[in-house]
Motif scaffolding. Structure first.
Motif, short mmCIF file in Angstrom:
data_model
loop_
_atom_site.label_atom_id
_atom_site.label_comp_id
_atom_site.label_asym_id
_atom_site.label_seq_id
_atom_site.Cartn_x
_atom_site.Cartn_y
_atom_site.Cartn_z
N TYR A 45 0.85 -1.21 0.00
CA TYR A 45 0.00 0.00 0.00
C TYR A 45 0.88 1.25 0.00
O TYR A 45 0.57 2.26 -0.64
N TYR A 127 -3.61 -8.45 19.00
CA TYR A 127 -4.57 -7.40 19.40
C TYR A 127 -5.97 -7.68 18.87
O TYR A 127 -6.98 -7.39 19.54
N GLY A 170 -7.72 -19.26 -0.59
CA GLY A 170 -7.78 -19.12 -2.04
C GLY A 170 -7.37 -20.34 -2.85
O GLY A 170 -7.43 -20.28 -4.08
N LYS A 174 -3.68 -23.99 0.26
CA LYS A 174 -3.89 -23.09 1.40
C LYS A 174 -4.90 -23.70 2.38
O LYS A 174 -4.80 -23.50 3.59
N TYR A 189 -13.11 -19.84 -0.91
CA TYR A 189 -14.00 -18.75 -1.34
C TYR A 189 -13.80 -18.30 -2.79
O TYR A 189 -14.53 -17.43 -3.25
N GLY A 213 -9.33 -9.00 6.65
CA GLY A 213 -8.21 -8.27 6.09
C GLY A 213 -8.25 -8.25 4.58
O GLY A 213 -7.38 -7.68 3.94
N LEU A 263 -2.72 -1.65 13.80
CA LEU A 263 -1.71 -2.08 14.78
C LEU A 263 -1.04 -0.89 15.44
O LEU A 263 -0.73 -0.93 16.63
N ARG A 311 -1.50 -13.32 -4.59
CA ARG A 311 -2.06 -14.36 -3.72
C ARG A 311 -1.22 -15.63 -3.75
O ARG A 311 -1.72 -16.72 -3.46
P1 NDP Z 1 -1.39 -12.11 3.63
O1 NDP Z 1 -0.21 -12.98 3.83
O2 NDP Z 1 -2.65 -12.48 4.31
O3 NDP Z 1 -1.66 -11.92 2.09
C1 NDP Z 1 -2.88 -11.41 1.66
C2 NDP Z 1 -3.87 -12.50 1.31
O4 NDP Z 1 -5.12 -11.89 1.04
C3 NDP Z 1 -3.53 -13.26 0.05
O5 NDP Z 1 -2.60 -14.31 0.25
C4 NDP Z 1 -4.89 -13.79 -0.35
O6 NDP Z 1 -5.15 -15.02 0.30
C5 NDP Z 1 -5.86 -12.73 0.21
N1 NDP Z 1 -6.52 -12.00 -0.87
C6 NDP Z 1 -7.84 -12.01 -1.13
N2 NDP Z 1 -8.11 -11.26 -2.19
C7 NDP Z 1 -6.95 -10.78 -2.64
C8 NDP Z 1 -6.59 -9.94 -3.74
N3 NDP Z 1 -7.51 -9.45 -4.59
N4 NDP Z 1 -5.29 -9.64 -3.91
C9 NDP Z 1 -4.36 -10.09 -3.08
N5 NDP Z 1 -4.63 -10.88 -2.02
C10 NDP Z 1 -5.92 -11.22 -1.79
O7 NDP Z 1 -1.00 -10.62 4.06
P2 NDP Z 1 -0.77 -10.05 5.52
O8 NDP Z 1 -0.88 -11.11 6.54
O9 NDP Z 1 0.45 -9.19 5.49
O10 NDP Z 1 -1.99 -9.06 5.69
C11 NDP Z 1 -3.32 -9.52 5.65
C12 NDP Z 1 -4.24 -8.32 5.69
O11 NDP Z 1 -4.14 -7.74 6.98
C13 NDP Z 1 -3.86 -7.24 4.70
O12 NDP Z 1 -5.03 -6.62 4.22
C14 NDP Z 1 -3.09 -6.25 5.56
O13 NDP Z 1 -3.12 -4.97 5.07
C15 NDP Z 1 -3.85 -6.37 6.87
N6 NDP Z 1 -3.10 -5.97 8.04
C16 NDP Z 1 -3.68 -5.01 8.82
C17 NDP Z 1 -3.10 -4.63 9.99
C18 NDP Z 1 -3.82 -3.69 10.87
O14 NDP Z 1 -3.41 -3.49 12.02
N7 NDP Z 1 -4.89 -3.08 10.42
C19 NDP Z 1 -1.78 -5.12 10.39
C20 NDP Z 1 -1.27 -6.19 9.52
C21 NDP Z 1 -1.93 -6.57 8.37
P3 NDP Z 1 -6.16 -16.08 -0.41
O15 NDP Z 1 -5.49 -16.52 -1.67
O16 NDP Z 1 -6.29 -17.17 0.59
O17 NDP Z 1 -7.42 -15.34 -0.66
#
Ligand code: NDP
Length: 321
Positions: A45, A127, A170, A174, A189, A213, A263, A311
């Motif tokens: 981001y 958290y 996905g 997984k 999903y 997320g 966070l 992903r």
């Molecule tokens: P992940 O390792 O979870 O990677 C993101 C996963 O999101 C992908 O592997 C995929 O899993 C899924 N996904 C679903 N749709 C999409 C898409 N269109 N494009 C890409 N990925 C997609 O990442 P993180 O663990 O680093 O983060 C997970 C989420 O948590 C993120 O949104 C991150 O910004 C957020 N976050 C927020 C925090 C906060 O405090 N607010 C702190 C840390 C993270 P699948 O293939 O299974 O769908």
């Protein structure tokens, strides 16, 4: 020293390694020799401009390593101490300049790789499960992207706290990983409508809380799965930023609560950063599995970003300086 530098926001190609001046610690600062940095979705981001950061900058908010030097006023850290951080930009580098207040000591029984792999995603899982919606025995939650970095840790913590865990994933690979982490109900999903499937398994509105997320693609349907007064925790934008939600939608779905936490508020106070890190490291010592799903060299940081955005990753991805 070598560091990744972003000079303009954009796609993964804007991540370039450069030779830059080695940092010198000012008052209250510490130079950390980075053993491993963590890749987080938030890095994408900041790279793309969804979360604005002034350019040029070195990305990466998370790393573990050893103290190399300290600035004036830093009395509780000395050269060689093992430390980690989760909220200071500049981790994709051989050395990072970090405010001493952002550093946590890494216990002897936790490796630097594990510390680097667990600070952001692990503290987030802590958290979410203990503060945002404190889970307890009998609670029912949905964790989206259950084989991801946050997802795998959140599933395990939710199970430790006694909750029933639904999760979405996905791919079949997984699904296996999420199941092995302890998820009770794993939903593919991309193949099936996750909301329909949750209802089939648990009946109408079976959830106390949704930890989402994924964002844009999943939040609206998740609202229809929560019990009266349930909580939607929208904590990320992996599929895009969530569209605005009309408050009357919360009314129509049973006086729901909706929160969008980060966070950084949960580690803003030094005492909470230390308390949550201690909890995380204690759970790791007690068997919480921090899965490292891949590693990339500094020079290949762009490939790491491509992988997480497409992903293709599971668990944690590390960047080796
Ligand atoms: P992940 O390792 O979870 O990677 C993101 C996963 O999101 C992908 O592997 C995929 O899993 C899924 N996904 C679903 N749709 C999409 C898409 N269109 N494009 C890409 N990925 C997609 O990442 P993180 O663990 O680093 O983060 C997970 C989420 O948590 C993120 O949104 C991150 O910004 C957020 N976050 C927020 C925090 C906060 O405090 N607010 C702190 C840390 C993270 P699948 O293939 O299974 O769908």
């Amino acid at each position: 020293m070598r560091a990744v530098v972003i000079r303009r926001t954009g796609g993964p190609e804007v991540l370039e390694v450069e030779e830059v001046e080695a940092p010198v610690p000012g008052a209250g600062e510490v130079v950390v020799e980075v053993a491993a940095a963590g890749l987080n979705f938030i890095d994408t981001y900041q790279r793309s401009g969804l979360y604005p950061v002034a350019v040029p900058f070195t990305p990466g908010l998370e790393a573990a390593g050893t103290v190399r030097s300290t600035g004036p006023g830093v009395s509780d850290l000395t050269e060689g101490d093992r430390v980690a951080f989760c909220s200071s930009l500049g981790a994709y580098a051989e050395r990072a300049l970090v405010p001493a207040a952002d550093l946590v000591p890494v216990p002897d029984d936790v490796s630097s790789d594990t510390a680097a792999a667990s600070m952001v995603q692990g503290l987030t899982a802590v958290y979410l499960a203990t503060s945002t919606y404190p889970l307890e025995a009998g609670a029912s939650c949905l964790v989206h992207a259950g084989a991801g970095g946050v997802g795998l840790l959140l599933i395990q913590i939710a199970k430790r706290l006694g909750a029933t865990v639904y999760t979405t994933v996905g791919s079949d690979e997984k699904a296996e990983i999420a199941r092995a982490a302890g998820a009770d109900h794993v939903i593919a999903y991309r193949r099936e409508d996750f909301a329909e499937r949750v209802r089939e398994i648990g009946g109408d509105r079976p959830l106390d809380v949704v930890y989402d997320g994924v964002g844009k693609a999943t939040v609206p349907a998740g609202l229809g799965l929560l019990r009266r007064f349930g909580l939607m925790v929208a904590f990320g934008n992996a599929s895009g930023a969530v569209d605005p939600v009309d408050p009357l939608v919360l009314t129509a779905n049973g006086s729901l609560f909706f929160t969008r936490p980060t966070l950084f508020d949960h580690v803003a106070e030094r005492e909470t950063l230390l308390a949550k890190s201690e909890q995380l490291f204690a759970w790791i010592a007690d068997g919480l599995d921090v899965r490292i799903g891949g590693r990339y060299r500094l020079e290949d940081a762009a490939d790491a970003h491509r992988a997480i955005e497409s992903r293709a990753t599971t668990g944690k991805i590390l960047i080796d300086p």
